[in-house]
Scaffold this motif. Structure first.
Motif, short mmCIF file in Angstrom:
data_model
loop_
_atom_site.label_atom_id
_atom_site.label_comp_id
_atom_site.label_asym_id
_atom_site.label_seq_id
_atom_site.Cartn_x
_atom_site.Cartn_y
_atom_site.Cartn_z
N GLN A 1 -21.80 66.00 -8.94
CA GLN A 1 -22.03 66.07 -7.56
C GLN A 1 -22.18 64.67 -6.91
O GLN A 1 -21.70 64.62 -5.68
N GLN A 2 -22.96 63.84 -7.22
CA GLN A 2 -23.12 62.52 -6.61
C GLN A 2 -21.95 61.82 -6.48
O GLN A 2 -21.90 61.24 -5.34
N ARG A 3 -20.98 61.46 -7.53
CA ARG A 3 -19.97 60.92 -7.37
C ARG A 3 -18.84 61.45 -6.23
O ARG A 3 -18.28 61.00 -5.68
N LEU A 4 -18.83 62.98 -6.44
CA LEU A 4 -18.12 63.39 -5.45
C LEU A 4 -18.59 63.41 -4.10
O LEU A 4 -17.73 63.03 -3.26
N TYR A 5 -19.87 63.39 -3.76
CA TYR A 5 -20.46 62.99 -2.30
C TYR A 5 -20.02 61.58 -2.04
O TYR A 5 -19.68 61.31 -0.93
N GLY A 6 -20.25 60.71 -3.13
CA GLY A 6 -19.85 59.42 -2.84
C GLY A 6 -18.32 59.35 -2.58
O GLY A 6 -17.89 58.34 -1.49
N TYR A 7 -17.43 59.73 -3.05
CA TYR A 7 -15.94 60.00 -2.85
C TYR A 7 -15.99 60.38 -1.45
O TYR A 7 -15.14 60.10 -0.59
N ALA A 8 -16.48 61.45 -1.04
CA ALA A 8 -16.36 62.03 0.24
C ALA A 8 -16.72 61.36 1.37
O ALA A 8 -16.16 61.29 2.46
N ALA B 1 -16.47 58.06 1.25
CA ALA B 1 -15.57 57.01 1.41
C ALA B 1 -14.48 57.45 2.03
O ALA B 1 -13.92 56.73 2.94
N MET B 2 -14.01 58.72 2.10
CA MET B 2 -12.84 59.26 2.57
C MET B 2 -13.19 59.54 4.09
O MET B 2 -12.48 59.24 4.85
N THR B 3 -14.50 60.06 4.43
CA THR B 3 -14.60 60.73 5.75
C THR B 3 -15.16 59.60 6.60
O THR B 3 -15.20 59.50 7.67
N GLY B 4 -16.08 58.46 6.02
CA GLY B 4 -16.71 57.60 6.60
C GLY B 4 -18.11 58.26 7.26
O GLY B 4 -18.54 57.50 8.33
N SER C 1 -20.20 64.52 7.62
CA SER C 1 -18.46 65.09 7.42
C SER C 1 -18.68 65.05 5.98
O SER C 1 -17.90 66.26 5.39
N ALA C 2 -18.95 64.28 5.25
CA ALA C 2 -18.89 64.28 3.73
C ALA C 2 -19.74 65.44 3.13
O ALA C 2 -19.41 66.02 1.90
N ARG C 3 -20.73 65.65 3.59
CA ARG C 3 -21.76 67.03 3.13
C ARG C 3 -20.93 68.22 3.32
O ARG C 3 -20.86 69.05 2.53
N ASP C 4 -20.48 68.37 4.40
CA ASP C 4 -19.40 69.54 4.67
C ASP C 4 -18.36 69.60 3.60
O ASP C 4 -17.88 70.71 3.24
N LEU C 5 -17.58 68.49 3.45
CA LEU C 5 -16.55 68.32 2.61
C LEU C 5 -16.88 68.56 1.09
O LEU C 5 -16.46 69.27 0.29
N LEU C 6 -17.99 68.24 0.61
CA LEU C 6 -18.54 68.50 -0.76
C LEU C 6 -18.90 70.04 -0.72
O LEU C 6 -18.67 70.71 -1.63
N HIS C 7 -19.60 70.54 0.51
CA HIS C 7 -19.77 71.92 0.27
C HIS C 7 -18.73 72.84 0.24
O HIS C 7 -18.38 73.70 -0.55
N ASP C 8 -17.52 72.31 0.83
CA ASP C 8 -16.02 73.15 0.82
C ASP C 8 -15.69 72.97 -0.66
O ASP C 8 -15.01 74.00 -1.07
#
Length: 177
Positions: free
Chosen positions: A15-22, A24-27, A31-38
């Motif tokens: 979860q934390q790594r995915l959030y970090g990746y999100a 990095a992508m979204t800036g 938006s990263a939380r939304d992307l992680l949720h999706d």
């Protein structure tokens, strides 16, 4: 106390790594939380998940990357549409009125299509899914998608070419009873 699902137990370490990746992508953290949720929703809904952990981890990151790409593409399409409308408005005030009338006509014609036709056009022509992706999403062969798209476009073109205006109810529920 509620027991954690097998998916939740497998997902939590990443979860934390995915959030970090999100991020990095979204800036952007929101938006990263939304992307992680999706990503979580898409992965949790999947029927076939990789069994081994390295493949599972890669699969999660691939889901997130694909969701991000879809969002970027959709954003680009919206930006291009807005720019086109802005250019038309600057060039000719009458052109904007024409665009609005045409958009309204397309919207009305779209509402007259069957559910299957609206669904396939929304996936392929509006959301940008490939025929293969749409077929996978709808659980039908890609040939079915191709034929539905073809028929839907023909019906839409016929509706738009019709000289007689058609009044569409504001509520879809009254039409689909």
């Amino acid at each position: 106390m509620l027991k954690r699902s097998r998916f939740e137990m497998r997902f939590t370490p990443y979860q934390q790594r995915l959030y970090g990746y999100a991020v990095a992508m979204t800036g952007d953290r929101d938006s990263a939380r939304d992307l992680l949720h999706d990503c979580v929703a898409r992965a949790a809904a999947a029927h076939n998940r990789p069994a081994d952990e390295p493949a599972f981890r890669a699969w999660l990151f691939t889901i997130m990357r694909n969701l991000w790409i879809d969002q970027v593409r959709a954003s680009q399409r919206r930006t291009l549409a807005i720019e086109a409308l802005s250019d038309a408005a600057l060039d000719m005030p009458v052109a904007l009125e024409s665009v609005a009338v045409n958009a309204f006509a397309v919207r009305q014609a779209f509402e007259l299509l069957s559910h299957d036709h609206r669904e396939v056009l929304a996936l392929v022509d509006i959301s940008g899914f490939t025929y293969q992706e749409a077929a996978h999403l709808l659980g039908v062969p890609s040939g079915t998608i191709m034929s539905r798209i073809s028929r839907a476009r023909q019906v839409l073109a016929k509706l738009l070419a019709d000289d007689e205006p058609t009044i569409v109810s504001l509520s879809r529920a009254t039409r689909e009873k």
